[in-house]
Design a protein around this motif. Structure first.
Motif, PDB file in Angstrom:
ATOM      1  N   GLN A 261       0.830  -1.211   0.000  1.00  0.00           N
ATOM      2  CA  GLN A 261       0.000   0.000   0.000  1.00  0.00           C
ATOM      3  C   GLN A 261       0.862   1.259   0.000  1.00  0.00           C
ATOM      4  OE1 GLN A 261      -2.995  -0.032   3.185  1.00  0.00           O
ATOM      5  NE2 GLN A 261      -4.473  -0.109   1.522  1.00  0.00           N
ATOM      6  N   GLU A 262       1.918   1.244   0.798  1.00  0.00           N
ATOM      7  CA  GLU A 262       2.744   2.443   0.954  1.00  0.00           C
ATOM      8  C   GLU A 262       3.541   2.755  -0.312  1.00  0.00           C
ATOM      9  OE1 GLU A 262       4.702   1.438   4.625  1.00  0.00           O
ATOM     10  OE2 GLU A 262       2.787   1.542   5.700  1.00  0.00           O
ATOM     11  N   ILE A 263       4.136   1.743  -0.945  1.00  0.00           N
ATOM     12  CA  ILE A 263       4.883   2.022  -2.181  1.00  0.00           C
ATOM     13  C   ILE A 263       3.927   2.377  -3.308  1.00  0.00           C
ATOM     14  CG2 ILE A 263       6.786   0.521  -1.491  1.00  0.00           C
ATOM     15  CD1 ILE A 263       5.816  -1.489  -3.619  1.00  0.00           C
ATOM     16  N   GLY A 264       2.660   1.962  -3.191  1.00  0.00           N
ATOM     17  CA  GLY A 264       1.675   2.260  -4.228  1.00  0.00           C
ATOM     18  C   GLY A 264       1.347   3.725  -4.343  1.00  0.00           C
ATOM     19  N   ARG A 265       1.820   4.536  -3.401  1.00  0.00           N
ATOM     20  CA  ARG A 265       1.591   5.985  -3.498  1.00  0.00           C
ATOM     21  C   ARG A 265       2.571   6.639  -4.479  1.00  0.00           C
ATOM     22  NH1 ARG A 265       0.296   4.657   2.554  1.00  0.00           N
ATOM     23  NH2 ARG A 265      -1.851   4.127   2.078  1.00  0.00           N
TER      24      ARG A 265
END
Length: 602
Positions: free
Chosen positions: A313-317
Protein backbone atom coordinates in the motif's frame (compact mmCIF):
# COMPACT_ATOMS: atom_id res chain seq x y z
CA UNK A 1 -23.63 6.61 -26.23
CA UNK A 2 -24.64 4.50 -23.21
CA UNK A 3 -25.56 6.27 -19.99
CA UNK A 4 -22.43 5.00 -18.22
CA UNK A 5 -20.18 6.29 -21.03
CA UNK A 6 -22.08 9.58 -21.07
CA UNK A 7 -21.42 10.03 -17.33
CA UNK A 8 -17.79 8.99 -17.78
CA UNK A 9 -17.28 11.56 -20.55
CA UNK A 10 -19.45 14.43 -19.41
CA UNK A 11 -18.78 14.33 -15.65
CA UNK A 12 -15.28 12.92 -15.40
CA UNK A 13 -13.88 13.83 -18.83
CA UNK A 14 -12.69 10.35 -19.82
CA UNK A 15 -13.36 8.76 -23.19
CA UNK A 16 -12.82 5.19 -22.01
CA UNK A 17 -12.77 3.16 -18.84
CA UNK A 18 -9.45 1.89 -17.55
CA UNK A 19 -8.91 -1.88 -17.60
CA UNK A 20 -11.27 -3.59 -15.18
CA UNK A 21 -13.43 -0.60 -14.34
CA UNK A 22 -16.28 -1.25 -16.76
CA UNK A 23 -16.96 -4.82 -15.58
CA UNK A 24 -17.35 -3.61 -11.99
CA UNK A 25 -19.63 -0.75 -13.09
CA UNK A 26 -21.79 -3.23 -15.03
CA UNK A 27 -22.14 -5.57 -12.02
CA UNK A 28 -23.34 -2.73 -9.80
CA UNK A 29 -25.72 -1.38 -12.44
CA UNK A 30 -27.17 -4.88 -12.76
CA UNK A 31 -27.84 -4.91 -9.00
CA UNK A 32 -25.11 -7.42 -8.13
CA UNK A 33 -22.72 -7.17 -5.18
CA UNK A 34 -19.05 -6.98 -6.12
CA UNK A 35 -15.66 -6.98 -4.41
CA UNK A 36 -12.96 -5.29 -6.50
CA UNK A 37 -9.29 -5.66 -5.60
CA UNK A 38 -7.34 -3.24 -7.77
CA UNK A 39 -3.84 -1.78 -7.42
CA UNK A 40 -3.39 1.75 -6.14
CA UNK A 41 -3.88 4.28 -8.88
CA UNK A 42 -6.16 2.01 -10.94
CA UNK A 43 -9.24 4.21 -10.47
CA UNK A 44 -11.24 2.33 -7.84
CA UNK A 45 -13.41 5.34 -6.90
CA UNK A 46 -14.78 5.64 -10.41
CA UNK A 47 -16.17 2.09 -10.25
CA UNK A 48 -18.85 3.18 -7.78
CA UNK A 49 -19.12 6.89 -8.64
CA UNK A 50 -20.24 6.22 -12.24
CA UNK A 51 -23.02 3.74 -11.31
CA UNK A 52 -24.09 6.09 -8.49
CA UNK A 53 -24.76 8.85 -11.03
CA UNK A 54 -26.32 6.50 -13.62
CA UNK A 55 -28.69 4.92 -11.09
CA UNK A 56 -29.76 8.21 -9.52
CA UNK A 57 -31.11 8.38 -5.98
CA UNK A 58 -28.72 8.36 -3.03
CA UNK A 59 -25.43 6.47 -2.85
CA UNK A 60 -23.68 5.97 0.49
CA UNK A 61 -19.90 5.68 0.46
CA UNK A 62 -18.21 4.30 3.59
CA UNK A 63 -14.71 5.66 4.08
CA UNK A 64 -12.30 5.37 7.03
CA UNK A 65 -10.71 8.82 7.10
CA UNK A 66 -12.18 12.30 7.27
CA UNK A 67 -9.40 13.74 5.08
CA UNK A 68 -10.04 11.07 2.46
CA UNK A 69 -13.78 11.82 2.42
CA UNK A 70 -13.20 15.56 2.18
CA UNK A 71 -10.79 15.17 -0.74
CA UNK A 72 -13.18 12.96 -2.69
CA UNK A 73 -16.14 15.24 -2.04
CA UNK A 74 -14.13 18.28 -3.13
CA UNK A 75 -13.11 16.50 -6.36
CA UNK A 76 -16.70 15.47 -7.10
CA UNK A 77 -18.02 18.97 -6.48
CA UNK A 78 -15.45 20.34 -8.92
CA UNK A 79 -16.85 17.85 -11.44
CA UNK A 80 -20.35 19.19 -10.81
CA UNK A 81 -21.59 16.27 -8.69
CA UNK A 82 -23.85 16.92 -5.68
CA UNK A 83 -21.65 15.16 -3.11
CA UNK A 84 -21.35 15.76 0.63
CA UNK A 85 -19.85 14.31 3.78
CA UNK A 86 -21.14 14.40 7.33
CA UNK A 87 -18.22 14.03 9.72
CA UNK A 88 -16.82 14.97 13.11
CA UNK A 89 -14.73 17.91 11.91
CA UNK A 90 -17.77 19.93 10.78
CA UNK A 91 -19.97 21.85 13.20
CA UNK A 92 -23.37 20.48 14.19
CA UNK A 93 -25.05 23.27 12.20
CA UNK A 94 -23.08 22.35 9.06
CA UNK A 95 -23.91 18.66 9.41
CA UNK A 96 -27.61 19.39 10.02
CA UNK A 97 -27.75 21.62 6.91
CA UNK A 98 -26.17 18.85 4.82
CA UNK A 99 -28.57 16.26 6.20
CA UNK A 100 -31.54 18.44 5.22
CA UNK A 101 -30.22 18.50 1.64
CA UNK A 102 -29.85 14.71 1.74
CA UNK A 103 -33.41 14.29 3.01
CA UNK A 104 -34.68 16.65 0.29
CA UNK A 105 -33.12 14.48 -2.43
CA UNK A 106 -30.53 17.10 -3.41
CA UNK A 107 -27.44 14.95 -2.71
CA UNK A 108 -26.35 12.12 -5.03
CA UNK A 109 -23.34 10.76 -3.07
CA UNK A 110 -22.94 10.95 0.72
CA UNK A 111 -19.66 9.96 2.39
CA UNK A 112 -19.84 8.62 5.95
CA UNK A 113 -17.42 7.01 8.39
CA UNK A 114 -18.52 3.51 9.45
CA UNK A 115 -19.15 4.49 13.07
CA UNK A 116 -21.45 7.34 11.98
CA UNK A 117 -23.33 5.20 9.45
CA UNK A 118 -23.87 2.17 11.67
CA UNK A 119 -26.05 3.80 14.32
CA UNK A 120 -29.69 2.87 14.74
CA UNK A 121 -30.74 6.46 14.13
CA UNK A 122 -28.77 6.88 10.86
CA UNK A 123 -29.81 3.49 9.50
CA UNK A 124 -33.49 4.24 10.20
CA UNK A 125 -33.25 7.68 8.58
CA UNK A 126 -31.61 6.28 5.45
CA UNK A 127 -34.18 3.49 5.24
CA UNK A 128 -36.92 6.13 5.16
CA UNK A 129 -35.17 8.14 2.43
CA UNK A 130 -34.14 5.15 0.33
CA UNK A 131 -30.65 4.17 -0.83
CA UNK A 132 -29.75 3.14 -4.41
CA UNK A 133 -26.19 1.94 -3.90
CA UNK A 134 -23.66 1.39 -1.09
CA UNK A 135 -19.90 1.50 -1.62
CA UNK A 136 -17.31 0.43 0.96
CA UNK A 137 -13.90 1.98 0.38
CA UNK A 138 -10.73 0.42 1.89
CA UNK A 139 -12.74 -2.77 2.34
CA UNK A 140 -9.78 -4.73 3.73
CA UNK A 141 -10.41 -2.90 7.03
CA UNK A 142 -13.39 -5.22 7.67
CA UNK A 143 -11.35 -8.42 7.60
CA UNK A 144 -9.98 -10.01 10.74
CA UNK A 145 -7.36 -11.65 8.50
CA UNK A 146 -6.18 -8.34 7.08
CA UNK A 147 -3.18 -6.38 8.31
CA UNK A 148 -5.32 -3.24 8.84
CA UNK A 149 -8.41 -4.58 10.62
CA UNK A 150 -10.53 -1.78 12.13
CA UNK A 151 -13.17 -2.82 14.68
CA UNK A 152 -15.56 -0.03 13.60
CA UNK A 153 -15.71 -1.65 10.14
CA UNK A 154 -16.95 -4.91 11.64
CA UNK A 155 -20.52 -3.58 12.01
CA UNK A 156 -20.76 -3.11 8.23
CA UNK A 157 -21.73 -6.76 7.87
CA UNK A 158 -25.21 -5.66 8.97
CA UNK A 159 -25.68 -3.52 5.84
CA UNK A 160 -27.03 -6.34 3.67
CA UNK A 161 -29.90 -6.99 6.11
CA UNK A 162 -30.55 -3.29 6.78
CA UNK A 163 -30.79 -2.55 3.03
CA UNK A 164 -31.98 -5.74 1.29
CA UNK A 165 -31.81 -5.59 -2.47
CA UNK A 166 -29.41 -2.62 -2.50
CA UNK A 167 -26.21 -3.53 -4.36
CA UNK A 168 -22.99 -3.15 -2.37
CA UNK A 169 -19.62 -2.48 -4.00
CA UNK A 170 -16.47 -3.02 -1.95
CA UNK A 171 -13.06 -1.84 -3.17
CA UNK A 172 -9.52 -2.21 -1.84
CA UNK A 173 -5.98 -2.13 -3.15
CA UNK A 174 -4.59 -4.91 -0.99
CA UNK A 175 -6.22 -8.17 0.01
CA UNK A 176 -4.69 -11.62 -0.11
CA UNK A 177 -6.89 -14.66 -0.71
CA UNK A 178 -7.82 -15.17 2.95
CA UNK A 179 -8.75 -11.49 3.32
CA UNK A 180 -10.85 -11.60 0.16
CA UNK A 181 -12.78 -14.64 1.41
CA UNK A 182 -13.43 -12.92 4.72
CA UNK A 183 -14.68 -9.70 3.09
CA UNK A 184 -17.06 -11.63 0.83
CA UNK A 185 -18.42 -13.63 3.77
CA UNK A 186 -18.89 -10.65 6.08
CA UNK A 187 -20.22 -8.03 3.68
CA UNK A 188 -22.12 -10.23 1.28
CA UNK A 189 -22.91 -13.44 3.14
CA UNK A 190 -20.73 -15.32 0.66
CA UNK A 191 -22.58 -14.09 -2.45
CA UNK A 192 -20.70 -11.56 -4.58
CA UNK A 193 -18.92 -11.09 -7.86
CA UNK A 194 -15.15 -10.98 -7.37
CA UNK A 195 -12.81 -8.93 -9.52
CA UNK A 196 -9.09 -9.15 -8.79
CA UNK A 197 -6.82 -7.06 -11.01
CA UNK A 198 -3.11 -7.70 -11.29
CA UNK A 199 -1.14 -6.42 -8.31
CA UNK A 200 1.89 -5.46 -10.35
CA UNK A 201 3.03 -1.84 -10.62
CA UNK A 202 5.84 -2.37 -13.15
CA UNK A 203 6.88 1.29 -13.26
CA UNK A 204 8.02 1.18 -9.61
CA UNK A 205 11.61 0.04 -9.16
CA UNK A 206 11.99 -2.07 -6.01
CA UNK A 207 15.18 -1.91 -3.93
CA UNK A 208 16.11 -3.19 -0.48
CA UNK A 209 19.55 -2.58 1.02
CA UNK A 210 21.11 -3.48 4.37
CA UNK A 211 20.77 -0.68 6.90
CA UNK A 212 24.04 0.91 7.98
CA UNK A 213 23.53 4.63 8.54
CA UNK A 214 19.95 5.57 7.65
CA UNK A 215 20.52 9.29 7.24
CA UNK A 216 23.56 8.84 5.02
CA UNK A 217 21.74 6.22 2.98
CA UNK A 218 18.76 8.55 2.56
CA UNK A 219 21.02 11.40 1.40
CA UNK A 220 22.77 9.10 -1.07
CA UNK A 221 19.39 7.98 -2.43
CA UNK A 222 18.17 11.58 -2.78
CA UNK A 223 21.31 12.81 -4.51
CA UNK A 224 20.29 13.99 -7.97
CA UNK A 225 16.63 14.38 -6.95
CA UNK A 226 16.48 18.05 -5.96
CA UNK A 227 12.95 18.70 -7.17
CA UNK A 228 11.18 15.35 -6.84
CA UNK A 229 8.18 14.75 -4.58
CA UNK A 230 8.44 11.76 -2.29
CA UNK A 231 7.51 10.10 0.98
CA UNK A 232 9.94 8.87 3.63
CA UNK A 233 8.30 6.40 6.02
CA UNK A 234 9.70 6.01 9.54
CA UNK A 235 8.62 3.83 12.44
CA UNK A 236 8.21 6.53 15.09
CA UNK A 237 7.01 10.11 15.39
CA UNK A 238 10.43 11.13 16.70
CA UNK A 239 12.19 9.58 13.69
CA UNK A 240 9.87 11.29 11.22
CA UNK A 241 10.63 14.68 12.80
CA UNK A 242 14.38 14.03 12.97
CA UNK A 243 14.51 12.95 9.33
CA UNK A 244 12.51 15.99 8.20
CA UNK A 245 14.86 18.31 10.11
CA UNK A 246 17.91 16.49 8.75
CA UNK A 247 16.71 16.80 5.15
CA UNK A 248 15.84 20.48 5.66
CA UNK A 249 19.35 21.08 6.97
CA UNK A 250 20.71 19.46 3.80
CA UNK A 251 18.76 21.68 1.43
CA UNK A 252 15.63 19.63 0.83
CA UNK A 253 12.09 20.87 1.35
CA UNK A 254 10.89 18.37 3.94
CA UNK A 255 8.04 18.34 6.47
CA UNK A 256 7.07 15.81 9.18
CA UNK A 257 3.65 14.17 9.40
CA UNK A 258 2.39 11.98 12.23
CA UNK A 259 -0.64 11.51 14.46
CA UNK A 260 0.96 13.52 17.28
CA UNK A 261 0.82 16.76 15.32
CA UNK A 262 -2.19 19.06 15.57
CA UNK A 263 -4.88 18.65 12.89
CA UNK A 264 -3.85 22.06 11.54
CA UNK A 265 -0.19 21.04 11.21
CA UNK A 266 -1.12 17.77 9.51
CA UNK A 267 -3.45 19.56 7.10
CA UNK A 268 -0.76 22.13 6.33
CA UNK A 269 1.81 19.41 5.56
CA UNK A 270 -0.62 17.47 3.37
CA UNK A 271 -1.75 20.56 1.45
CA UNK A 272 1.86 21.60 0.81
CA UNK A 273 2.70 18.11 -0.45
CA UNK A 274 -0.37 17.92 -2.70
CA UNK A 275 -0.05 21.41 -4.16
CA UNK A 276 3.68 21.75 -4.85
CA UNK A 277 6.49 19.75 -6.39
CA UNK A 278 9.76 18.93 -4.67
CA UNK A 279 8.22 18.41 -1.22
CA UNK A 280 9.27 15.39 0.85
CA UNK A 281 6.97 14.21 3.64
CA UNK A 282 8.71 12.30 6.44
CA UNK A 283 5.86 10.35 7.94
CA UNK A 284 4.61 7.51 10.02
CA UNK A 285 1.88 5.28 8.60
CA UNK A 286 -0.59 8.02 9.62
CA UNK A 287 0.13 9.55 6.20
CA UNK A 288 -0.95 8.13 2.89
CA UNK A 289 -4.40 6.56 2.78
CA UNK A 290 -6.32 8.36 0.05
CA UNK A 291 -3.30 10.38 -1.11
CA UNK A 292 -3.75 10.64 -4.87
CA UNK A 293 -0.80 12.73 -6.03
CA UNK A 294 0.23 11.42 -9.43
CA UNK A 295 3.84 12.65 -9.49
CA UNK A 296 5.23 11.07 -6.30
CA UNK A 297 8.56 9.83 -7.63
CA UNK A 298 9.74 7.80 -4.67
CA UNK A 299 8.82 6.13 -1.41
CA UNK A 300 11.75 5.53 0.95
CA UNK A 301 11.30 3.22 3.94
CA UNK A 302 13.78 4.28 6.61
CA UNK A 303 12.43 1.46 8.80
CA UNK A 304 10.82 -1.88 8.14
CA UNK A 305 7.07 -1.57 7.45
CA UNK A 306 4.58 -3.67 9.40
CA UNK A 307 3.86 -6.27 6.72
CA UNK A 308 3.98 -6.90 2.99
CA UNK A 309 0.36 -5.69 2.81
CA UNK A 310 1.36 -2.37 4.38
CA UNK A 311 4.50 -2.16 2.22
CA UNK A 312 2.47 -2.71 -0.95
CA UNK A 313 0.00 0.00 0.00
CA UNK A 314 2.74 2.44 0.95
CA UNK A 315 4.88 2.02 -2.18
CA UNK A 316 1.68 2.26 -4.23
CA UNK A 317 1.59 5.99 -3.50
CA UNK A 318 4.50 6.41 -5.93
CA UNK A 319 4.28 6.63 -9.71
CA UNK A 320 0.52 6.87 -10.11
CA UNK A 321 1.10 8.78 -13.34
CA UNK A 322 2.64 5.64 -14.82
CA UNK A 323 6.10 7.18 -15.09
CA UNK A 324 9.18 5.60 -13.47
CA UNK A 325 9.22 5.72 -9.67
CA UNK A 326 11.29 4.07 -6.94
CA UNK A 327 10.53 2.18 -3.75
CA UNK A 328 13.68 2.00 -1.64
CA UNK A 329 13.91 0.30 1.76
CA UNK A 330 16.78 0.04 4.23
CA UNK A 331 16.48 -3.07 6.36
CA UNK A 332 18.28 -4.23 9.49
CA UNK A 333 18.01 -6.90 12.15
CA UNK A 334 17.03 -4.35 14.79
CA UNK A 335 13.98 -3.43 12.70
CA UNK A 336 12.75 -7.01 12.88
CA UNK A 337 13.24 -7.16 16.65
CA UNK A 338 11.36 -3.89 17.11
CA UNK A 339 8.48 -5.04 14.90
CA UNK A 340 8.23 -8.28 16.88
CA UNK A 341 8.02 -6.29 20.12
CA UNK A 342 5.30 -4.09 18.64
CA UNK A 343 3.27 -7.15 17.68
CA UNK A 344 3.62 -8.66 21.16
CA UNK A 345 2.63 -5.36 22.80
CA UNK A 346 -0.36 -4.69 20.53
CA UNK A 347 -1.92 -8.15 20.50
CA UNK A 348 -2.71 -10.57 23.29
CA UNK A 349 -1.55 -14.16 22.98
CA UNK A 350 -3.62 -15.92 20.35
CA UNK A 351 -4.51 -16.11 16.70
CA UNK A 352 -4.15 -12.42 15.92
CA UNK A 353 -0.63 -12.19 17.34
CA UNK A 354 0.44 -15.38 15.60
CA UNK A 355 -0.89 -14.15 12.24
CA UNK A 356 0.94 -10.84 12.55
CA UNK A 357 4.21 -12.66 13.26
CA UNK A 358 3.65 -14.76 10.12
CA UNK A 359 3.01 -11.60 8.11
CA UNK A 360 6.31 -10.24 9.38
CA UNK A 361 8.01 -13.51 8.39
CA UNK A 362 6.70 -13.03 4.84
CA UNK A 363 8.08 -9.47 4.76
CA UNK A 364 11.51 -10.61 5.96
CA UNK A 365 11.45 -13.30 3.26
CA UNK A 366 10.82 -10.56 0.68
CA UNK A 367 13.76 -8.53 2.02
CA UNK A 368 16.04 -11.57 1.77
CA UNK A 369 14.75 -12.75 -1.62
CA UNK A 370 17.55 -14.38 -3.65
CA UNK A 371 15.69 -13.84 -6.93
CA UNK A 372 13.53 -11.14 -8.52
CA UNK A 373 11.99 -9.02 -5.78
CA UNK A 374 8.80 -8.36 -7.76
CA UNK A 375 8.24 -12.10 -8.16
CA UNK A 376 8.48 -12.44 -4.38
CA UNK A 377 6.03 -9.57 -3.75
CA UNK A 378 3.47 -10.76 -6.29
CA UNK A 379 3.77 -14.35 -5.11
CA UNK A 380 2.58 -13.21 -1.67
CA UNK A 381 -0.64 -12.03 -3.31
CA UNK A 382 -1.01 -15.28 -5.26
CA UNK A 383 0.21 -13.90 -8.58
CA UNK A 384 2.92 -15.45 -10.74
CA UNK A 385 5.33 -13.27 -12.71
CA UNK A 386 8.49 -13.45 -14.80
CA UNK A 387 11.67 -11.71 -13.60
CA UNK A 388 10.94 -7.99 -13.83
CA UNK A 389 14.25 -6.39 -14.77
CA UNK A 390 13.26 -3.43 -12.56
CA UNK A 391 14.39 -4.38 -9.05
CA UNK A 392 17.79 -4.35 -7.40
CA UNK A 393 18.17 -8.13 -7.60
CA UNK A 394 17.47 -8.16 -11.35
CA UNK A 395 19.50 -5.04 -12.16
CA UNK A 396 22.53 -5.82 -10.02
CA UNK A 397 22.38 -9.52 -9.15
CA UNK A 398 23.90 -10.48 -5.82
CA UNK A 399 26.29 -13.36 -5.36
CA UNK A 400 24.37 -16.61 -4.93
CA UNK A 401 25.38 -20.23 -4.51
CA UNK A 402 23.65 -23.44 -5.44
CA UNK A 403 21.36 -24.59 -2.64
CA UNK A 404 19.39 -27.27 -4.45
CA UNK A 405 20.30 -30.18 -2.16
CA UNK A 406 19.51 -28.31 1.06
CA UNK A 407 16.34 -26.85 -0.45
CA UNK A 408 15.10 -30.33 -1.34
CA UNK A 409 15.68 -31.44 2.26
CA UNK A 410 13.42 -28.62 3.43
CA UNK A 411 10.79 -29.37 0.79
CA UNK A 412 10.79 -33.08 1.64
CA UNK A 413 10.49 -32.27 5.35
CA UNK A 414 7.45 -30.08 4.64
CA UNK A 415 5.97 -32.74 2.38
CA UNK A 416 6.49 -35.65 4.80
CA UNK A 417 4.85 -33.73 7.65
CA UNK A 418 1.74 -32.88 5.65
CA UNK A 419 2.62 -29.28 4.69
CA UNK A 420 0.96 -27.90 7.80
CA UNK A 421 3.82 -27.07 10.17
CA UNK A 422 5.76 -23.84 10.56
CA UNK A 423 9.45 -23.10 10.08
CA UNK A 424 10.43 -23.80 13.71
CA UNK A 425 9.11 -27.36 13.57
CA UNK A 426 10.76 -28.07 10.21
CA UNK A 427 14.11 -26.76 11.41
CA UNK A 428 13.87 -28.81 14.63
CA UNK A 429 13.45 -31.95 12.52
CA UNK A 430 16.30 -31.10 10.17
CA UNK A 431 18.81 -30.44 12.97
CA UNK A 432 17.63 -33.52 14.89
CA UNK A 433 15.87 -31.86 17.80
CA UNK A 434 13.19 -34.27 18.99
CA UNK A 435 10.75 -31.87 20.62
CA UNK A 436 7.70 -33.40 22.38
CA UNK A 437 5.38 -32.60 19.47
CA UNK A 438 7.71 -34.28 16.96
CA UNK A 439 7.91 -37.38 19.16
CA UNK A 440 4.14 -37.53 19.68
CA UNK A 441 3.56 -37.37 15.91
CA UNK A 442 6.37 -39.78 15.09
CA UNK A 443 8.23 -37.14 13.12
CA UNK A 444 11.49 -38.13 14.79
CA UNK A 445 11.23 -41.41 12.87
CA UNK A 446 11.04 -39.77 9.45
CA UNK A 447 14.00 -40.19 7.07
CA UNK A 448 14.53 -36.42 7.05
CA UNK A 449 15.05 -36.29 10.83
CA UNK A 450 18.57 -34.93 11.53
CA UNK A 451 19.30 -34.80 7.77
CA UNK A 452 20.58 -31.27 8.24
CA UNK A 453 22.47 -31.61 11.52
CA UNK A 454 25.68 -30.54 9.75
CA UNK A 455 24.39 -26.94 9.64
CA UNK A 456 23.11 -24.58 12.29
CA UNK A 457 19.55 -23.47 12.92
CA UNK A 458 20.35 -20.02 11.55
CA UNK A 459 21.29 -21.48 8.15
CA UNK A 460 18.09 -23.50 7.82
CA UNK A 461 15.95 -20.56 8.95
CA UNK A 462 17.52 -18.32 6.31
CA UNK A 463 17.11 -20.95 3.60
CA UNK A 464 13.41 -21.30 4.44
CA UNK A 465 12.95 -17.52 4.30
CA UNK A 466 14.71 -17.39 0.94
CA UNK A 467 12.61 -20.27 -0.39
CA UNK A 468 9.51 -18.33 0.66
CA UNK A 469 10.89 -15.13 -0.86
CA UNK A 470 11.69 -16.98 -4.07
CA UNK A 471 8.19 -18.42 -4.36
CA UNK A 472 9.13 -22.08 -3.71
CA UNK A 473 7.29 -22.23 -0.37
CA UNK A 474 4.15 -20.50 0.88
CA UNK A 475 3.32 -19.39 4.44
CA UNK A 476 -0.33 -19.91 5.37
CA UNK A 477 -0.84 -16.63 7.22
CA UNK A 478 -4.59 -17.11 7.71
CA UNK A 479 -4.26 -20.68 8.94
CA UNK A 480 -1.74 -21.83 11.53
CA UNK A 481 1.36 -20.54 9.78
CA UNK A 482 1.99 -23.86 8.08
CA UNK A 483 4.51 -23.95 5.25
CA UNK A 484 3.34 -25.57 2.03
CA UNK A 485 5.06 -26.27 -1.27
CA UNK A 486 4.24 -23.91 -4.13
CA UNK A 487 4.19 -25.14 -7.77
CA UNK A 488 7.70 -23.76 -8.19
CA UNK A 489 8.78 -25.88 -5.22
CA UNK A 490 7.41 -29.02 -6.85
CA UNK A 491 9.43 -28.17 -9.97
CA UNK A 492 12.53 -27.93 -7.77
CA UNK A 493 11.77 -31.25 -6.07
CA UNK A 494 11.46 -32.93 -9.45
CA UNK A 495 14.71 -31.42 -10.74
CA UNK A 496 13.18 -29.19 -13.40
CA UNK A 497 14.59 -25.97 -11.92
CA UNK A 498 17.39 -24.99 -9.55
CA UNK A 499 17.54 -22.94 -6.35
CA UNK A 500 20.30 -20.48 -5.57
CA UNK A 501 20.48 -18.63 -2.29
CA UNK A 502 22.20 -15.57 -0.84
CA UNK A 503 24.82 -16.54 1.76
CA UNK A 504 25.09 -12.84 2.75
CA UNK A 505 21.60 -13.09 4.24
CA UNK A 506 22.50 -15.86 6.67
CA UNK A 507 22.82 -14.18 10.05
CA UNK A 508 25.47 -15.29 12.51
CA UNK A 509 24.33 -17.90 15.03
CA UNK A 510 22.73 -16.09 17.94
CA UNK A 511 21.47 -13.34 15.63
CA UNK A 512 23.20 -10.54 17.53
CA UNK A 513 24.49 -8.67 14.54
CA UNK A 514 22.49 -7.32 11.65
CA UNK A 515 22.85 -8.17 7.99
CA UNK A 516 25.92 -6.44 6.67
CA UNK A 517 27.12 -5.71 3.19
CA UNK A 518 30.69 -6.92 2.54
CA UNK A 519 32.00 -3.32 2.46
CA UNK A 520 30.61 -2.58 5.88
CA UNK A 521 32.52 -5.47 7.38
CA UNK A 522 35.80 -3.94 6.12
CA UNK A 523 37.03 -1.06 8.31
CA UNK A 524 39.25 0.15 5.42
CA UNK A 525 36.20 1.04 3.30
CA UNK A 526 34.75 4.50 4.21
CA UNK A 527 30.99 4.01 4.01
CA UNK A 528 30.31 7.70 3.35
CA UNK A 529 32.60 7.65 0.30
CA UNK A 530 31.12 4.40 -0.96
CA UNK A 531 27.64 5.95 -0.75
CA UNK A 532 28.81 8.93 -2.82
CA UNK A 533 30.42 6.69 -5.42
CA UNK A 534 27.19 4.70 -5.71
CA UNK A 535 25.19 7.91 -6.09
CA UNK A 536 27.49 9.09 -8.92
CA UNK A 537 27.20 5.65 -10.58
CA UNK A 538 23.40 5.93 -10.39
CA UNK A 539 23.50 9.36 -12.09
CA UNK A 540 25.64 8.02 -14.91
CA UNK A 541 23.41 4.97 -15.33
CA UNK A 542 20.33 7.18 -15.59
CA UNK A 543 22.00 9.47 -18.13
CA UNK A 544 22.86 6.51 -20.33
CA UNK A 545 19.70 4.46 -19.60
CA UNK A 546 21.63 1.39 -18.49
CA UNK A 547 21.64 -0.69 -15.28
CA UNK A 548 24.06 0.56 -12.64
CA UNK A 549 26.29 -2.52 -12.80
CA UNK A 550 27.00 -1.75 -16.47
CA UNK A 551 28.89 1.35 -15.29
CA UNK A 552 30.78 -0.50 -12.53
CA UNK A 553 29.84 -3.40 -10.23
CA UNK A 554 29.86 -2.86 -6.47
CA UNK A 555 33.20 -4.62 -6.20
CA UNK A 556 34.88 -1.89 -8.28
CA UNK A 557 33.35 0.87 -6.16
CA UNK A 558 34.48 -0.90 -2.98
CA UNK A 559 37.99 -1.10 -4.48
CA UNK A 560 37.88 2.66 -5.19
CA UNK A 561 36.75 3.48 -1.66
CA UNK A 562 39.45 1.27 -0.15
CA UNK A 563 42.42 2.35 -2.33
CA UNK A 564 41.47 6.04 -2.84
CA UNK A 565 43.10 6.44 -6.28
CA UNK A 566 44.29 9.98 -7.07
CA UNK A 567 45.51 9.61 -10.67
CA UNK A 568 44.37 7.90 -13.86
CA UNK A 569 47.23 5.43 -13.48
CA UNK A 570 45.97 4.52 -9.99
CA UNK A 571 42.43 4.24 -11.38
CA UNK A 572 43.53 1.93 -14.17
CA UNK A 573 44.74 -0.62 -11.63
CA UNK A 574 41.33 -0.97 -9.95
CA UNK A 575 39.28 -4.13 -10.29
CA UNK A 576 37.08 -4.05 -13.40
CA UNK A 577 38.54 -0.94 -15.06
CA UNK A 578 39.44 -1.46 -18.72
CA UNK A 579 40.69 1.05 -21.28
CA UNK A 580 37.24 2.22 -22.39
CA UNK A 581 35.92 2.69 -18.85
CA UNK A 582 39.14 4.40 -17.83
CA UNK A 583 38.58 6.93 -20.63
CA UNK A 584 34.88 7.43 -19.97
CA UNK A 585 34.61 7.34 -16.19
CA UNK A 586 37.96 7.94 -14.48
CA UNK A 587 37.68 11.72 -14.18
CA UNK A 588 34.17 11.79 -12.73
CA UNK A 589 34.90 9.19 -10.03
CA UNK A 590 38.31 10.68 -9.23
CA UNK A 591 36.56 13.99 -8.61
CA UNK A 592 34.21 12.33 -6.05
CA UNK A 593 37.21 10.79 -4.29
CA UNK A 594 39.15 14.10 -4.32
CA UNK A 595 36.26 16.05 -2.78
CA UNK A 596 35.77 13.41 -0.09
CA UNK A 597 39.49 13.33 0.74
CA UNK A 598 39.64 17.12 0.95
CA UNK A 599 36.75 17.13 3.44
CA UNK A 600 38.36 14.43 5.58
CA UNK A 601 41.76 16.18 5.59
CA UNK A 602 40.33 19.67 6.25
Amino acid sequence: MSSKHAVLREVFGFDDFRPGQEAIVDHLLAGRNVLAVMPTGAGKSLTYQVPALVKGGLTIVVSPLVALMQDQVAALKLAGVAAETINSTASREENVAIWRRVAAGEVRILYLAPERLMTDRMIAALQRIGVSLIAVDEAHCISQWGASFRPEYDALQELRTAFPGVPIGAVTATADEATRRDIVEKLFGGEAELYVAGFDRPNIRLTVEPKSNTKRQLLAFLEGRPSESGIVYALSRKSSEELAAFLSDNGYRAVPYHAGLSPEKRAEAQELFMAETGVIVCATIAFGMGIDKPDVRFVFHADLPGSLDAYYQEIGRAGRDGKPAEAHMVFGLQDISMRRRFIDQEHEEGERRRREHKRLDALVAYCEAPECRRQSLLSYFGEAAAPCGNCDVCINPVATVDGGDDARKILLTAQMTGERFGATHLVDLLIGKANPRAQALGHDQLPVFAAGRNQGRNVWQSLIRQLVGGGYLTIDVAGHGGISIAPKGHDLLEGRIEFRYRPDMIRPAGGKSGTRAPAEADPDVPRALLDRLKARRTELAREQSVPTYVIFPDRTLIDMARKLPRTRRDFENLHGVGAAKLERFADTFLEVIRLYSDEVEA
